[in-house]
Write an enzyme that holds these catalytic residues in place. Structure first.
Site, mmCIF file in Angstrom:
data_model
loop_
_atom_site.group_PDB
_atom_site.id
_atom_site.type_symbol
_atom_site.label_atom_id
_atom_site.label_comp_id
_atom_site.label_asym_id
_atom_site.label_seq_id
_atom_site.Cartn_x
_atom_site.Cartn_y
_atom_site.Cartn_z
ATOM 1 N N HIS A 1 0.891 -1.209 0.027
ATOM 2 C CA HIS A 1 -0.034 -0.121 0.019
ATOM 3 C C HIS A 1 0.806 1.383 -0.038
ATOM 4 O O HIS A 1 0.404 2.410 0.568
ATOM 5 C CB HIS A 1 -0.909 -0.014 0.937
ATOM 6 C CG HIS A 1 -1.684 -1.270 1.280
ATOM 7 N ND1 HIS A 1 -2.853 -1.462 0.671
ATOM 8 C CD2 HIS A 1 -1.681 -2.105 2.265
ATOM 9 C CE1 HIS A 1 -3.321 -2.741 0.924
ATOM 10 N NE2 HIS A 1 -2.447 -3.278 2.013
ATOM 11 N N SER B 1 15.839 16.249 -19.687
ATOM 12 C CA SER B 1 14.484 17.131 -19.546
ATOM 13 C C SER B 1 15.103 18.085 -20.330
ATOM 14 O O SER B 1 16.515 18.691 -20.579
ATOM 15 C CB SER B 1 14.279 17.539 -18.267
ATOM 16 O OG SER B 1 13.807 18.823 -18.180
#
Length: 606
Positions: free
Chosen positions: A176, A300
């Site tokens: 989780h 990037s």
């Protein structure tokens, strides 16, 4: 608007499979393109004509002489792009793709001495779907066995080696998204190895079916012409001769159920890959894996520090496209109105696109794996910052020792809390523990709380299905390796004995693939110079990933041995196999032992 030229190029292609990703998917072009479909159709038409000529009950067509048979086989065997263009021109007149193929084959058979009176036995008793279903069956079989399965096996083997190498490297698990009982990096990778292996076995074992039984599947025309021939038996003999399984019960079309089975199996493999891509992406985000920088790449356009996990993102995107197409094909193809409608025809033309996206997804994941490096400091830091994960160990040991409500005690003390080592030891002082349990838990650290993760990782990583691949000495295994190479190179490919035994074997390292009986089924050689060669796999076992594993073993050995350059001379027809493994062209083609070869060198960024 600027006019775009009509000629197809990577810049003008509408589909990225034939455009941006052409270099990675081009190995499918001879198989799954329009040219490939035509080539398989011609092969089926010619094979059926030859089969009928050998059938004693078909009295109107005499047996072929050896020269006639050789010439007829050449119609299919020498089929090229110019022949495909001729069929395209015929289709422009007929407005029927399979009829154009029939006319093309008739025209070529008419050139063979003595066969002019028998041209109407081309396409004899056939509906177009008899030719079409077999062409697609051969296309799918070859695409699966010679392209997709080797690419999948390459990916699994790379992951298998990584899992084995990282089997005992501790890692904080995440359930989780939250810190959980520790595992090892290798164990998490080994989970995927086991899942991939299972799905790949189902892909390999999906039978490829075919039919050649006439307009509605009842041999109506066949029986009218030759009522005494056992047509179901002849059909079976013909299909098995093509290497296909028989579907005896069909309408006009083979119902494509096997295609749905194959496409669903591919989709399941791809879904495992999607899960893998996202997990690795997450581990990169956590810093558990660093990505090796590739000189010249930009992460990037504005942030120069970035090294993005673009290969796994690319793989994920292509998995989505592949599965969307495979899912539609699996849903659509088994459904046909009454005895036949044509809606499957246009859908089937997208099989190559679906398989192309699969191939790009596999190659992207493979490239991503090659850039990964474990960040041990980050793994250790996160483990040292999560002592609360030992609460499971504490409460379980308390259960084993009969302590009352151990889970509830630990829940009150630890739920939602972050523990460091000092707090953990203080917590132990608050619990009712006997001396033995307290001593065991005091010694325990998160990085030691691994259960059997390392053992399970090694078990999965070494439980490789199929033949075993390992290094052997020439002095002990030379006879077996000689026998295998003689079968493949001398007998099958016609390499002269004097050229095969070049005097380099004693000084080279050798790798062998053995089946469950210990019989040699494949081999590879690594020379001191870093040259890999004598790659051989027995013909019945090709396309099952054995060659990929042999090549990987040789490459690993070369790297471990410090080879500055890893290279090979590939037979040109096998260049695609080596390209998928990261080799690139390194010179002009040349002839060796009567076979065209291409120099190739391992890309250092792979």
């Amino acid at each position: 608007m600027a006019k775009v030229q009509d000629d197809l190029s990577p810049l003008t292609a509408i589909s990225p499979i034939d455009g941006r990703y052409r270099s990675r998917a081009s190995v499918l072009a001879p198989i799954a393109s329009e040219y490939g479909l035509m080539r398989y159709r011609v092969r089926v038409e010619v094979a059926w004509f030859i089969h009928l000529a050998a059938c004693p009950g078909v009295a109107g067509l005499p047996g072929l002489s050896p020269d006639q048979r050789t010439a007829a086989e050449a119609v299919a065997g020498e089929f090229d792009v110019a022949d495909a263009a001729a069929i395209r021109d015929l289709e422009a007149e007929t407005n029927h793709d399979v009829k154009a193929v029939e006319y093309f084959v008739k025209g070529r058979v008419a050139r063979i001495d003595g066969l002019q009176p028998y041209l109407e036995y081309v396409h004899f008793g056939c509906t177009s779907e008899d030719i079409n279903n077999l062409a697609y069956a051969l296309m799918l079989r070859d695409a699966r066995d010679t392209v997709l399965v080797p690419a999948m096996a390459d990916l699994i083997d790379a992951l298998r080696r990584l899992a084995a190498g990282l089997a005992d490297v501790p890692m904080l698990a995440r359930t989780h998204g939250q810190p959980a009982s520790p595992t090892t990096v290798g164990k998490e990778l080994a989970n995927f190895v086991a899942r991939f292996d299972r799905q790949l076995a189902q892909i390999r074992n999906t039978p490829i079916l075919g039919k050649i039984n006439g307009a509605v599947g009842n041999y109506n025309a066949h029986v009218v012409a030759y009522p005494d021939v056992d047509w179901p038996a002849e059909s079976r003999k013909f299909l098995e001769g093509l290497g296909l399984a028989v579907n005896p019960y069909t309408t006009q079309i083979e119902p494509h159920d096997y295609m749905a089975e194959l496409f669903h199996a591919l989709s399941r493999f791809n879904q495992v890959l999607l899960d893998f891509d996202r997990d690795i992406w997450g581990y990169v985000a956590l810093g558990y894996f660093r990505q090796r920088k590739v000189e010249g790449e930009t992460g990037s356009s504005t942030m120069p520090h970035k090294v993005n996990p673009i290969d796994f993102e690319n793989s994920e995107g292509n998995v989505g496209l592949a599965n969307a197409l495979l899912g539609h094909l699996a849903d659509k193809l088994p459904v046909s109105r009454w005895q036949r409608d044509l809606s499957d025809s246009t859908a089937l033309r997208n099989v190559g696109t679906a398989l192309g996206h699969c191939l790009v997804a596999y190659s992207s994941a493979m490239r991503g794996l090659g850039k990964l490096a474990v960040d041990h400091d980050k793994l250790d830091h996160d483990l040292d910052d999560a002592w609360e994960v030992l609460a499971e160990a504490v409460q379980t040991l308390m259960r084993a020792n009969g302590s009352p409500e151990p889970y509830e005690q630990l829940k009150r003390l630890t739920r939602g809390e972050r523990l460091d080592e000092a707090v953990y030891r203080d917590l132990l002082d608050q619990l009712d523990l006997d001396d033995s349990a307290r001593e065991r838990l005091t010694r325990l650290r998160p990085r030691d709380y691994l259960g059997l993760a390392a053992v399970l990782a090694q078990d999965a990583a070494t439980a490789s299905p199929g033949p075993r691949v390992y290094e052997v000495a020439w002095r002990t295994h030379g006879d077996a390796l000689k026998a295998l190479r003689r079968t493949v190179f001398v007998e099958e490919q016609g390499v002269p004995e004097a050229e095969e035994w070049d005097g380099q074997d004693e000084a080279s390292r050798h790798f062998i693939a053995e089946d469950d009986t210990g019989t040699a089924v494949g081999t590879a050689r690594l020379m001191p110079s870093g040259q890999i060669g004598r790659m051989a796999v027995l013909k019945p076992l090709r396309g099952k990933g054995i060659g990929a594993r042999l090549l990987a073993a040789a490459v690993d050995a070369a790297r471990q041995g410090g080879s500055e350059r890893i290279f090979l001379h590939a037979q040109t027809q096998a260049a695609g196999f080596y390209e998928r493994a990261g080799f690139r062209g390194a010179g002009e083609t040349f002839m060796e032992a009567g076979i065209e070869h291409r120099p190739m060198e391992l890309d250092t960024d792979t």
